[in-house]
Design a protein around this motif. Structure first.
Motif, PDB file in Angstrom:
ATOM      1  N   PRO A  95      52.869 -28.000   4.736  1.00  9.31           N
ATOM      2  CA  PRO A  95      52.607 -28.594   6.048  1.00  9.31           C
ATOM      3  C   PRO A  95      53.154 -30.019   6.133  1.00  9.31           C
ATOM      4  O   PRO A  95      53.382 -30.675   5.116  1.00  9.31           O
ATOM      5  N   SER A  96      53.350 -30.489   7.357  1.00  6.79           N
ATOM      6  CA  SER A  96      53.668 -31.891   7.606  1.00  6.79           C
ATOM      7  C   SER A  96      52.445 -32.557   8.199  1.00  6.79           C
ATOM      8  O   SER A  96      51.544 -31.890   8.713  1.00  6.79           O
ATOM      9  N   TYR A  97      52.430 -33.900   8.167  1.00  2.84           N
ATOM     10  CA  TYR A  97      51.238 -34.619   8.583  1.00  2.84           C
ATOM     11  C   TYR A  97      51.591 -35.871   9.369  1.00  2.84           C
ATOM     12  O   TYR A  97      52.644 -36.489   9.159  1.00  2.84           O
ATOM     13  N   PHE A  98      50.666 -36.227  10.253  1.00  4.41           N
ATOM     14  CA  PHE A  98      50.668 -37.541  10.874  1.00  4.41           C
ATOM     15  C   PHE A  98      49.432 -38.280  10.381  1.00  4.41           C
ATOM     16  O   PHE A  98      48.311 -37.752  10.440  1.00  4.41           O
ATOM     17  N   ALA A 149      56.593 -35.762  13.428  1.00  6.67           N
ATOM     18  CA  ALA A 149      55.854 -34.857  12.540  1.00  6.67           C
ATOM     19  C   ALA A 149      55.611 -33.518  13.227  1.00  6.67           C
ATOM     20  O   ALA A 149      55.731 -32.446  12.611  1.00  6.67           O
ATOM     21  N   MET A 150      55.263 -33.559  14.496  1.00  4.61           N
ATOM     22  CA  MET A 150      55.057 -32.329  15.255  1.00  4.61           C
ATOM     23  C   MET A 150      56.326 -31.484  15.295  1.00  4.61           C
ATOM     24  O   MET A 150      56.289 -30.264  15.126  1.00  4.61           O
ATOM     25  N   GLY A 151      57.470 -32.135  15.490  1.00  8.40           N
ATOM     26  CA  GLY A 151      58.738 -31.419  15.556  1.00  8.40           C
ATOM     27  C   GLY A 151      59.053 -30.624  14.304  1.00  8.40           C
ATOM     28  O   GLY A 151      59.680 -29.561  14.367  1.00  8.40           O
ATOM     29  N   ASN A 205      38.862 -49.430  19.674  1.00  7.74           N
ATOM     30  CA  ASN A 205      39.892 -48.515  20.178  1.00  7.74           C
ATOM     31  C   ASN A 205      41.084 -48.281  19.246  1.00  7.74           C
ATOM     32  O   ASN A 205      42.007 -47.560  19.632  1.00  7.74           O
ATOM     33  N   LEU A 206      41.089 -48.868  18.066  1.00  3.93           N
ATOM     34  CA  LEU A 206      42.191 -48.631  17.133  1.00  3.93           C
ATOM     35  C   LEU A 206      41.932 -47.296  16.445  1.00  3.93           C
ATOM     36  O   LEU A 206      41.018 -47.172  15.628  1.00  3.93           O
ATOM     37  N   SER A 207      42.725 -46.299  16.775  1.00  4.47           N
ATOM     38  CA  SER A 207      42.434 -44.944  16.306  1.00  4.47           C
ATOM     39  C   SER A 207      42.909 -44.720  14.875  1.00  4.47           C
ATOM     40  O   SER A 207      43.969 -45.175  14.468  1.00  4.47           O
ATOM     41  N   LEU A 208      42.089 -44.001  14.141  1.00  2.00           N
ATOM     42  CA  LEU A 208      42.421 -43.539  12.791  1.00  2.00           C
ATOM     43  C   LEU A 208      42.377 -42.018  12.838  1.00  2.00           C
ATOM     44  O   LEU A 208      41.296 -41.430  12.871  1.00  2.00           O
ATOM     45  N   SER A 209      43.532 -41.392  12.873  1.00  2.87           N
ATOM     46  CA  SER A 209      43.572 -39.940  13.010  1.00  2.87           C
ATOM     47  C   SER A 209      44.547 -39.345  12.023  1.00  2.87           C
ATOM     48  O   SER A 209      45.489 -39.994  11.570  1.00  2.87           O
ATOM     49  N   CYS A 210      44.295 -38.082  11.724  1.00  7.22           N
ATOM     50  CA  CYS A 210      45.174 -37.323  10.832  1.00  7.22           C
ATOM     51  C   CYS A 210      45.392 -35.948  11.442  1.00  7.22           C
ATOM     52  O   CYS A 210      44.431 -35.225  11.729  1.00  7.22           O
ATOM     53  N   TRP A 211      46.649 -35.605  11.636  1.00  9.79           N
ATOM     54  CA  TRP A 211      47.040 -34.296  12.176  1.00  9.79           C
ATOM     55  C   TRP A 211      47.858 -33.537  11.149  1.00  9.79           C
ATOM     56  O   TRP A 211      48.716 -34.123  10.473  1.00  9.79           O
ATOM     57  N   GLN A 212      47.604 -32.251  11.057  1.00  5.14           N
ATOM     58  CA  GLN A 212      48.384 -31.357  10.192  1.00  5.14           C
ATOM     59  C   GLN A 212      49.193 -30.398  11.057  1.00  5.14           C
ATOM     60  O   GLN A 212      48.682 -29.829  12.009  1.00  5.14           O
ATOM     61  N   PHE A 213      50.459 -30.228  10.701  1.00  7.76           N
ATOM     62  CA  PHE A 213      51.356 -29.318  11.413  1.00  7.76           C
ATOM     63  C   PHE A 213      51.858 -28.260  10.429  1.00  7.76           C
ATOM     64  O   PHE A 213      52.531 -28.587   9.453  1.00  7.76           O
ATOM     65  N   ASP A 214      51.504 -27.008  10.689  1.00  7.87           N
ATOM     66  CA  ASP A 214      51.844 -25.918   9.774  1.00  7.87           C
ATOM     67  C   ASP A 214      53.148 -25.209  10.179  1.00  7.87           C
ATOM     68  O   ASP A 214      53.649 -25.404  11.256  1.00  7.87           O
TER      69      ASP A 214
END
Length: 256
Positions: free
Chosen positions: A3-6, A226-228, A247-256
């Motif tokens: 997977p890729s990640y943001f 990363a999504m691409g 409001n400073l976001s801390l997020s992690c996304w996984q793209f399979d």
């Protein structure tokens, strides 16, 4: 296929902090195969032409001021991988994307602060790549898509930035989350999970509070890249979302 990640990199002090998000980063590698190499796009490296690092070993860039003294003593001397850099440039050429090499630049905090939490030994080859805020959102996505085959070669692709990143609006003493920040991220989550690229490519016009959340796009771009890389399977999963300073976001996304 890897997977890729943001990953959001927050403030430079992230690497010294202890909370749910840093715990996720510290535990991220546990139980996962060790990547052969890491390709990372950082919001803090901007170039007008897509630039690909080509070094033997990275220096550490302290591209911030006014933080803890300990941060300026940290290093992340990861090795480079010139053959992978050349392969990346070849993949870009095949898709008509102009690129150039860089044989001098070290890793900025958008790259090393995240990597130090995930792989603290700095023993995995890294190839750093720039971002260009003047490309269209669709072009950002296509940059990621051009590199998607690297995932089949055990290469970990990371975009490092922030979905809500407006330093003029942060409240250093805030305890809760600003409504506008949550509204933007909720809209973003729905579009990512649906893989609604048409809406995402026009988020500036369609998303609530887009100008507040993304006053300049360099921190948002790594998410689209990363999504691409996941265009073939089109599966997005939110692994974490929290906020600092209102409001400073801390997020992690996984793209399979």
């Amino acid at each position: 296929m890897m997977p890729s990640y943001f990953f959001a990199h927050g403030a430079p002090s992230l690497v010294l902090e202890e909370h749910a998000y840093t715990n996720l980063l510290k535990e991220f590698a546990a139980g996962k195969p060790k990547p052969k190499a890491i390709v990372i796009f950082s919001a803090h490296w901007e170039e007008s032409v897509q630039t690909v690092s080509s070094v033997d070993q990275y220096s550490t860039i302290y591209d911030f001021g006014g933080f803890q003294d300990e941060l300026y003593r940290m290093t992340y001397p990861a090795p480079g991988e010139r053959s992978l850099s050349e392969q990346i440039r070849s993949l870009f050429t095949k898709q008509g994307i102009k690129s150039k090499p860089d044989e001098e630049r070290g890793l900025d905090h958008g790259a090393w602060a995240v990597l130090k939490l995930i792989y603290p030994d700095a023993d995995i080859p890294v190839v750093a790549l720039s971002v260009n805020r003047y490309l269209s959102n669709e072009q950002q996505y296509e940059i990621g898509k051009a590199l998607s085959e690297l995932r089949e070669q055990d290469v970990l692709i990371i975009g490092s930035g922030g979905t809500v990143h407006n330093l003029r609006s942060v409240n250093w003493r805030a305890q809760g989350v600003d409504e506008w920040a949550g509204a933007f991220d909720n809209w973003l989550q729905s579009k990512l999970e649906a893989w609604d690229t048409d809406s995402l490519f026009h988020y500036e016009e369609l998303a609530p509070y887009a100008r507040m959340a993304v006053p300049t796009s360099e921190h948002f771009i790594p998410l689209l890249i990363a999504m691409g890389t996941g265009d073939a399977n089109r599966k997005a999963k939110l692994l974490h979302r929290s906020y600092q300073y209102g409001n400073l976001s801390l997020s992690c996304w996984q793209f399979d």
